[in-house]
Design an enzyme around this catalytic site. Structure first.
Site, PDB file in Angstrom:
ATOM      1  N   ARG A 192      -1.374  15.122  12.026  1.00 34.33           N
ATOM      2  CA  ARG A 192      -0.524  14.746  10.883  1.00 34.33           C
ATOM      3  C   ARG A 192      -0.003  16.034  10.259  1.00 34.33           C
ATOM      4  O   ARG A 192      -0.479  16.476   9.215  1.00 34.33           O
ATOM      5  CB  ARG A 192      -1.308  13.935   9.851  1.00 34.33           C
ATOM      6  CG  ARG A 192      -1.861  12.599  10.311  1.00 34.33           C
ATOM      7  CD  ARG A 192      -0.847  11.544  10.638  1.00 34.33           C
ATOM      8  NE  ARG A 192      -0.253  10.795   9.563  1.00 34.33           N
ATOM      9  CZ  ARG A 192      -0.596   9.556   9.210  1.00 34.33           C
ATOM     10  NH1 ARG A 192      -1.590   8.939   9.785  1.00 34.33           N
ATOM     11  NH2 ARG A 192       0.067   8.918   8.268  1.00 34.33           N
ATOM     12  N   CYS A 212      -5.892  12.972  12.828  1.00 35.65           N
ATOM     13  CA  CYS A 212      -6.592  11.716  12.579  1.00 35.65           C
ATOM     14  C   CYS A 212      -6.467  10.844  13.808  1.00 35.65           C
ATOM     15  O   CYS A 212      -5.944  11.279  14.829  1.00 35.65           O
ATOM     16  CB  CYS A 212      -6.073  11.011  11.340  1.00 35.65           C
ATOM     17  SG  CYS A 212      -4.476  10.260  11.562  1.00 35.65           S
ATOM     18  N   ARG A 260      -9.132  -0.459   4.109  1.00 34.16           N
ATOM     19  CA  ARG A 260      -8.309   0.570   3.454  1.00 34.16           C
ATOM     20  C   ARG A 260      -6.916   0.044   3.131  1.00 34.16           C
ATOM     21  O   ARG A 260      -6.279   0.505   2.188  1.00 34.16           O
ATOM     22  CB  ARG A 260      -8.139   1.772   4.389  1.00 34.16           C
ATOM     23  CG  ARG A 260      -9.347   2.641   4.475  1.00 34.16           C
ATOM     24  CD  ARG A 260      -9.052   3.825   5.330  1.00 34.16           C
ATOM     25  NE  ARG A 260      -7.981   4.603   4.718  1.00 34.16           N
ATOM     26  CZ  ARG A 260      -7.672   5.836   5.057  1.00 34.16           C
ATOM     27  NH1 ARG A 260      -8.355   6.428   6.021  1.00 34.16           N
ATOM     28  NH2 ARG A 260      -6.697   6.471   4.455  1.00 34.16           N
ATOM     29  N   LYS A 292       0.841  -1.205   0.000  1.00 40.40           N
ATOM     30  CA  LYS A 292       0.000   0.000   0.000  1.00 40.40           C
ATOM     31  C   LYS A 292       0.872   1.251   0.000  1.00 40.40           C
ATOM     32  O   LYS A 292       0.696   2.151  -0.811  1.00 40.40           O
ATOM     33  CB  LYS A 292      -0.896   0.001   1.246  1.00 40.40           C
ATOM     34  CG  LYS A 292      -1.546   1.342   1.535  1.00 40.40           C
ATOM     35  CD  LYS A 292      -2.475   1.298   2.732  1.00 40.40           C
ATOM     36  CE  LYS A 292      -1.855   1.769   4.015  1.00 40.40           C
ATOM     37  NZ  LYS A 292      -1.627   3.218   4.119  1.00 40.40           N
ATOM     38  N   ASN A 293       1.833   1.299   0.917  1.00 42.91           N
ATOM     39  CA  ASN A 293       2.602   2.532   1.077  1.00 42.91           C
ATOM     40  C   ASN A 293       3.610   2.778  -0.042  1.00 42.91           C
ATOM     41  O   ASN A 293       4.155   3.870  -0.147  1.00 42.91           O
ATOM     42  CB  ASN A 293       3.313   2.550   2.438  1.00 42.91           C
ATOM     43  CG  ASN A 293       2.337   2.767   3.574  1.00 42.91           C
ATOM     44  OD1 ASN A 293       1.158   3.041   3.332  1.00 42.91           O
ATOM     45  ND2 ASN A 293       2.814   2.648   4.803  1.00 42.91           N
ATOM     46  N   ASP A 326       3.884   0.926  12.317  1.00 38.73           N
ATOM     47  CA  ASP A 326       2.664   0.300  11.791  1.00 38.73           C
ATOM     48  C   ASP A 326       2.454  -1.113  12.333  1.00 38.73           C
ATOM     49  O   ASP A 326       1.376  -1.685  12.165  1.00 38.73           O
ATOM     50  CB  ASP A 326       2.709   0.252  10.253  1.00 38.73           C
ATOM     51  CG  ASP A 326       2.463   1.627   9.648  1.00 38.73           C
ATOM     52  OD1 ASP A 326       2.096   2.546  10.391  1.00 38.73           O
ATOM     53  OD2 ASP A 326       2.657   1.776   8.427  1.00 38.73           O
TER      54      ASP A 326
HETATM   55  C1  UD1 Z   1       4.058   6.964   6.405  1.00 41.00           C
HETATM   56  C2  UD1 Z   1       3.187   5.749   6.205  1.00 41.00           C
HETATM   57  C3  UD1 Z   1       2.604   5.276   7.535  1.00 41.00           C
HETATM   58  C4  UD1 Z   1       3.719   5.067   8.557  1.00 41.00           C
HETATM   59  C5  UD1 Z   1       4.617   6.295   8.643  1.00 41.00           C
HETATM   60  C6  UD1 Z   1       5.824   6.090   9.542  1.00 41.00           C
HETATM   61  C7  UD1 Z   1       2.300   6.077   3.975  1.00 41.00           C
HETATM   62  C8  UD1 Z   1       1.112   6.349   3.117  1.00 41.00           C
HETATM   63  N1  UD1 Z   1       2.108   6.085   5.291  1.00 41.00           N
HETATM   64  O1  UD1 Z   1       3.217   8.007   6.895  1.00 41.00           O
HETATM   65  O2  UD1 Z   1       1.912   4.054   7.312  1.00 41.00           O
HETATM   66  O3  UD1 Z   1       3.141   4.840   9.826  1.00 41.00           O
HETATM   67  O4  UD1 Z   1       5.102   6.647   7.334  1.00 41.00           O
HETATM   68  O5  UD1 Z   1       6.565   5.011   9.135  1.00 41.00           O
HETATM   69  O6  UD1 Z   1       3.389   5.793   3.473  1.00 41.00           O
HETATM   70  N2  UD1 Z   1       5.822  14.779  10.817  1.00 41.00           N
HETATM   71  C9  UD1 Z   1       5.950  16.114  11.100  1.00 41.00           C
HETATM   72  N3  UD1 Z   1       5.910  17.011  10.065  1.00 41.00           N
HETATM   73  C10 UD1 Z   1       5.767  16.621   8.775  1.00 41.00           C
HETATM   74  C11 UD1 Z   1       5.642  15.245   8.484  1.00 41.00           C
HETATM   75  C12 UD1 Z   1       5.671  14.335   9.529  1.00 41.00           C
HETATM   76  O7  UD1 Z   1       6.061  16.505  12.265  1.00 41.00           O
HETATM   77  O8  UD1 Z   1       5.754  17.484   7.876  1.00 41.00           O
HETATM   78  C13 UD1 Z   1       5.830  13.794  11.926  1.00 41.00           C
HETATM   79  C14 UD1 Z   1       4.494  13.040  12.034  1.00 41.00           C
HETATM   80  O9  UD1 Z   1       3.566  13.748  12.796  1.00 41.00           O
HETATM   81  C15 UD1 Z   1       4.909  11.765  12.695  1.00 41.00           C
HETATM   82  C16 UD1 Z   1       6.321  11.528  12.153  1.00 41.00           C
HETATM   83  O10 UD1 Z   1       6.767  12.776  11.647  1.00 41.00           O
HETATM   84  O11 UD1 Z   1       4.964  11.950  14.076  1.00 41.00           O
HETATM   85  C17 UD1 Z   1       6.390  10.472  11.062  1.00 41.00           C
HETATM   86  O12 UD1 Z   1       5.566  10.834   9.990  1.00 41.00           O
HETATM   87  P1  UD1 Z   1       5.894  10.435   8.481  1.00 41.00           P
HETATM   88  O13 UD1 Z   1       7.158   9.646   8.434  1.00 41.00           O
HETATM   89  O14 UD1 Z   1       5.803  11.657   7.651  1.00 41.00           O
HETATM   90  O15 UD1 Z   1       4.684   9.482   8.159  1.00 41.00           O
HETATM   91  P2  UD1 Z   1       3.731   9.515   6.908  1.00 41.00           P
HETATM   92  O16 UD1 Z   1       4.515   9.762   5.668  1.00 41.00           O
HETATM   93  O17 UD1 Z   1       2.551  10.348   7.190  1.00 41.00           O
END
Ligand code: UD1
Length: 416
Positions: free
Chosen positions: A121, A116, A396, A22-23, A304
């Site tokens: 996020r 969420c 999902r 998925k990711n 995850d």
């Molecule tokens: C992706 C995965 C999700 C997984 C996560 C961490 C997808 C679609 N989803 O989510 O399944 O759990 O990686 O391995 O690939 N953060 C910030 N600012 C930002 C972006 C992130 O503070 O601009 C923080 C988030 O709140 C969180 C952490 O960084 O605490 C990790 O987030 P991130 O690695 O960005 O996860 P996703 O890409 O949303």
């Protein structure tokens, strides 16, 4: 609102397989916009999130044909550059389309993904990266409007190795002028899959899988066919489902290297694991042992998987501690497990699980995608009938999870 009805207490044994990731699929599907031509993707999982991504791509002007796990995307007629709030709300990861739209069309409008069930996020790291690339980012009544005349390669140091921010910055830089370096980049395997896809399409990206990624801008991309990598979280979930019932499985289509941290923890809990090429053979003991887990960015233990291990360890012998370091609110499932008799205490960033001999079946809720998967694990363990409500979250991210588990001895029915 559909539910899973699980007749638990059955030992799982047999052979099954892992679907496409998925990711990895979501950013790769988003990346097809850069191409302005035909992209053929294979091994795309048939799940709600990829269906939603197809809907969004169509709304932007892509023609999409789906045939099982093959998805053909023609992005030659993209004429809309705004992701509506409605669609953003339905799928927060649609923010990943921003990088491709800006990279190709120098404009993208979207709204904040918002909070969420697993915590806020934020996308500050995505936006900071865009600004460094010379993109103007304006906020107007909750909308984020990104525009630019040209994207110029630069050096970006991420404050945290965010998966989404790393992917979005790569996507925005593929067609840029000059070279972009992303330092402290996320190292998750899905980013390597995105790099491989982009390079097959004619891009020049290197370093994915390490913490420095180099993107050298190119002028033109070409038609591409690509096979998406297997889903490492689905692999871990299926292995835990079997381990939780004292069962045995031969799991096919696994990228072993990607799930090493998961396999290590399953071994520590008492499972016997033998790997062949792309196949894991797992035999679990009658009762698992308690273990401690700390989630970390890759190659650490994946966030995850923590709820899934959380459920599995409820009946292990001894006390387990799980510490969550990535998301702030990822223990909602613990309340539902308590309703099934689990002895779980949430303590700030950690949960403490005192293993009990059994769980009791009852009606529970899927709190989010991975929280929902943890309810499936608990339902398989508990004798009697467990009803899991709100399985839309589970659907999902897991392709035919009921059918796959039923194929190795589970009894799961869907109640529509
Ligand atoms: C992706 C995965 C999700 C997984 C996560 C961490 C997808 C679609 N989803 O989510 O399944 O759990 O990686 O391995 O690939 N953060 C910030 N600012 C930002 C972006 C992130 O503070 O601009 C923080 C988030 O709140 C969180 C952490 O960084 O605490 C990790 O987030 P991130 O690695 O960005 O996860 P996703 O890409 O949303």
């Amino acid at each position: 609102m559909s539910s899973f009805i699980i007749e638990g207490g059955k030992r799982l044994e047999g052979e099954t397989f892992v679907s496409g990731s998925k990711n990895a699929s979501l950013p790769i599907m988003a990346a097809t916009i850069l191409n302005e031509g035909i992209s053929k993707l294979y091994n795309v999982p048939k799940i709600e999130d990829t269906k939603m991504m197809i809907e969004i791509l169509k709304e932007l002007g892509c023609k999409v044909k789906k045939d099982g796990s093959k998805v053909v995307i023609d992005s030659s007629n993209v004429h809309k550059f705004e992701i509506s709030e409605n669609l953003m709300r339905k799928m927060r990861s649609s923010v990943i389309l921003a990088g491709s739209l800006i990279g190709k069309y120098k404009q993208a409008t979207f709204s904040y993904p918002g909070g969420c069930d697993i915590g806020s996020r934020p996308i500050d790291l995505h936006l900071k990266g865009f600004k460094k690339l010379g993109i103007q980012v304006q906020e107007n009544f909750g909308k984020i409007i990104c525009t630019t005349d040209s994207i110029v390669g630069t050096e970006i140091n991420l404050d945290f190795p965010s998966v989404g921010a790393t992917e979005n910055i790569i996507l925005a830089s593929v067609l840029a002028e000059g070279v972009t370096y992303i330092r402290n980049a996320a190292r998750e395997p899905e980013i390597e899959d995105l790099q491989n896809f982009l390079n097959k399409m004619g891009a020049n990206v290197e370093g994915a899988g390490t913490n420095v990624i180099k993107v050298e801008g190119v002028n033109k991309l070409k038609e591409v066919s690509y096979n998406i990598m297997p889903d490492r979280i689905e692999a871990g979930t299926l292995l835990c489902a079997v381990a939780t019932t004292g069962g045995k499985v031969r799991l096919k289509n696994v990228e072993i290297e990607h799930i090493k941290p998961i396999l290590d923890k399953l071994q520590e809990a008492g499972c016997n694991i033998e790997n062949e090429k792309n196949i894991v053979n797992l035999t679990s003991p009658k009762r698992l042992k308690a273990i401690d887990i700390t989630t970390m960015p890759y190659p650490g233990f994946p966030t995850d998987m923590q709820s899934i291990f959380g459920a599995m360890l409820c009946t292990a012998s001894g006390t387990s501690i799980i510490t969550e370091n990535i998301f702030e609110n990822r223990f909602k499932y613990a309340q539902e497990l308590q309703r099934m008799g689990a002895k779980i205490k949430v303590n700030g960033k950690s949960i403490i699980i005192k293993g009990t001999r059994k769980l009791y079946s009852t009606k529970v809720k899927a709190t989010d995608l991975r929280g929902g998967a943890s309810m499936v694990i608990a339902g398989l363990m508990a004798k009697g009938t467990t009803e899991i409500e709100d399985i839309k979250y589970i659907l999902r991210g897991y392709e035919n999870v009921d059918e796959k588990l039923n194929g190795i001895g589970a009894n799961i029915k869907i109640l529509l």
